[in-house]
Design an enzyme around this catalytic site. Structure first.
Site, PDB file in Angstrom:
ATOM      1  N   CYS A 110      59.579 -41.273  19.471  1.00 46.03           N
ATOM      2  CA  CYS A 110      58.963 -42.392  20.326  1.00 46.03           C
ATOM      3  C   CYS A 110      60.016 -42.785  21.451  1.00 46.03           C
ATOM      4  O   CYS A 110      61.175 -43.027  21.315  1.00 46.03           O
ATOM      5  CB  CYS A 110      58.817 -43.578  19.319  1.00 46.03           C
ATOM      6  SG  CYS A 110      58.335 -44.969  19.974  1.00 46.03           S
ATOM      7  N   GLU A 161      33.669 -49.869  10.529  1.00 45.52           N
ATOM      8  CA  GLU A 161      34.107 -49.964  11.614  1.00 45.52           C
ATOM      9  C   GLU A 161      33.618 -51.082  12.652  1.00 45.52           C
ATOM     10  O   GLU A 161      34.233 -51.720  13.393  1.00 45.52           O
ATOM     11  CB  GLU A 161      33.661 -48.661  12.570  1.00 45.52           C
ATOM     12  CG  GLU A 161      34.332 -47.510  11.947  1.00 45.52           C
ATOM     13  CD  GLU A 161      35.901 -47.481  12.386  1.00 45.52           C
ATOM     14  OE1 GLU A 161      36.332 -47.991  13.351  1.00 45.52           O
ATOM     15  OE2 GLU A 161      36.745 -47.305  11.459  1.00 45.52           O
ATOM     16  N   CYS A 196      60.091 -49.604  13.170  1.00 44.56           N
ATOM     17  CA  CYS A 196      60.230 -48.266  13.536  1.00 44.56           C
ATOM     18  C   CYS A 196      61.114 -47.327  12.782  1.00 44.56           C
ATOM     19  O   CYS A 196      60.732 -46.175  12.707  1.00 44.56           O
ATOM     20  CB  CYS A 196      61.250 -48.379  14.929  1.00 44.56           C
ATOM     21  SG  CYS A 196      60.543 -49.259  16.253  1.00 44.56           S
ATOM     22  N   CYS A 237      53.631 -50.189  13.241  1.00 44.32           N
ATOM     23  CA  CYS A 237      53.990 -50.263  14.898  1.00 44.32           C
ATOM     24  C   CYS A 237      53.051 -51.340  15.267  1.00 44.32           C
ATOM     25  O   CYS A 237      52.278 -51.447  16.034  1.00 44.32           O
ATOM     26  CB  CYS A 237      53.491 -49.189  15.539  1.00 44.32           C
ATOM     27  SG  CYS A 237      53.807 -48.938  17.107  1.00 44.32           S
ATOM     28  N   CYS A 274      58.506 -45.469  10.562  1.00 46.96           N
ATOM     29  CA  CYS A 274      57.619 -44.569  11.431  1.00 46.96           C
ATOM     30  C   CYS A 274      57.830 -42.975  11.163  1.00 46.96           C
ATOM     31  O   CYS A 274      58.866 -42.645  11.413  1.00 46.96           O
ATOM     32  CB  CYS A 274      57.633 -45.028  12.852  1.00 46.96           C
ATOM     33  SG  CYS A 274      56.192 -44.439  13.908  1.00 46.96           S
TER      34      CYS A 274
END
Length: 365
Positions: free
Chosen positions: A223, A50, A214, A207, A217
């Site tokens: 959305c 991370e 799209c 995205c 997705c």
């Protein structure tokens, strides 16, 4: 876009639990599963990945991640290492504050938590270099805690699916988004690793900032930004990062197969890393070289180094001396670097010292 915080929370509630359920299912089937820090429950590995992934591409992190684990296989070995060793392995990743905080955090885990990372996001956030989103990522991946991440990719994904058009440069609007992100979390902790990874995967592969895919997705029919036909206008953030410019002249002195390097101060850009002595002007550099009796330094190609907030123009000037040189006489750069340390480093050993990327390229090419 006159959205209110209350309206945002209503939109989040309307998407619950469908939003999370779809993302969890999508990630398990379509998401990324090949990265070495995925599917693990070891907080050390998740934390390391991370921190490295902050403002750094996955392809770059993969090389550094393996190298770090070879040298520092656990938090105890990282905590016990000299900071110089950590900075050396970090060299080239940039944003060196991350490396210093990484080392400090490992030492804190050892000294205050018995060598074990805390198991909650709230406690993880108290550790050096671990912010709210990173703490939530570790807690959700390793301890199934229902804690939300909200990095740049996730802000984009969530503002689009909810068509949240308020300016995230304002703290109140960002706070509202944090609250909405918490609303749409999965109901069960066991789904948190897949959900959190799904947010990351969705932002990185589907995205995207420009030309989002799209139709691929899992939220295509949920959305609001897609329905409005303007997903690329989200998120809204008007505050621009102020950039500055700097010029420095670098005295590159070689003698007997070694180069003179100085260690930067403990704060600021390149803190604690090693560089050539830097001067504010060519006049200052030439005066220092003359005082040492060095052969006239020769100008080398200019190096333009681009940082997040700074364009740094470096002017290397090289002098190779055949005479013996005393450490005590060698230059340490301009006046703001009082107390800076210097040493001769054999050219063959440059790989073992923490050098910022432009100096590594300059001296090792």
């Amino acid at each position: 876009m006159a959205d209110s915080s209350h309206e945002l929370q209503q939109r989040a509630q309307a998407l619950t639990p469908d939003l999370a359920d779809r993302l969890v299912a999508w990630q398990r089937q379509e998401g990324r599963h090949h990265l070495p820090w995925q599917g693990v429950r070891d907080p050390y590995l998740v934390w390391l990945s991370e921190i490295m992934l902050q403002q750094t591409q996955v392809s770059t992190v993969l090389v550094y991640f393996d190298r770090f684990l070879t040298r520092f296989p656990d938090v105890a070995s990282l905590a016990a290492a000299p900071l110089d060793d950590v900075l050396t392995l970090w060299a080239g990743l940039g944003y060196y504050t991350r490396a210093r905080n990484l080392h400090k955090c490992a030492q804190t885990v050892m000294s205050e938590h018995g060598g074990q990372f805390p198991a909650t996001a709230e406690l993880l956030e108290t550790l050096p270099g671990i912010g709210r989103s990173t703490a939530a990522a570790i807690a959700s991946f390793c301890f199934d805690e229902r804690a939300t991440i909200l990095d740049g990719n996730v802000k984009r994904v969530l503002t689009r699916v909810m068509a949240w058009g308020q300016d995230l440069a304002m703290s109140a609007n960002e706070k509202a988004l944090w609250q909405a992100a918490a609303v749409v979390l999965p109901r069960q902790g066991k789904d948190m690793p897949s959900y959190t990874q799904g947010l990351m995967d969705l932002g990185a592969t589907v995205c995207t900032q420009r030309k989002p895919s799209c139709l691929m997705c899992p939220w295509v029919d949920l959305c609001r930004a897609r329905v409005l036909g303007e997903p690329e206008t989200y998120p809204v953030k008007t505050r621009k990062l102020k950039r500055s410019k700097r010029e420095s002249w670098c005295l590159w002195v070689e003698h007997g197969g070694a180069v003179w390097l100085v260690q930067r101060p403990g704060k600021g850009i390149w803190a604690s890393l090693w560089t050539l002595p830097l001067f504010d002007s060519e006049v200052d550099l030439l005066a220092a070289a003359q005082a040492l009796g060095l052969p006239a330094p020769e100008a080398q190609p200019i190096v333009n180094h681009v940082l997040t907030h700074l364009d740094w123009r470096l002017h290397p000037m090289r002098s190779v001396s055949a005479q013996a040189l005393e450490d005590t006489a060698m230059p340490h750069g301009h006046g703001s670097d009082t107390g800076i340390m210097g040493r001769w480093v054999p050219l063959a050993e440059l790989a073992s010292i923490g050098l910022p990327a432009p100096f590594r390229r300059l001296l090792q090419d």
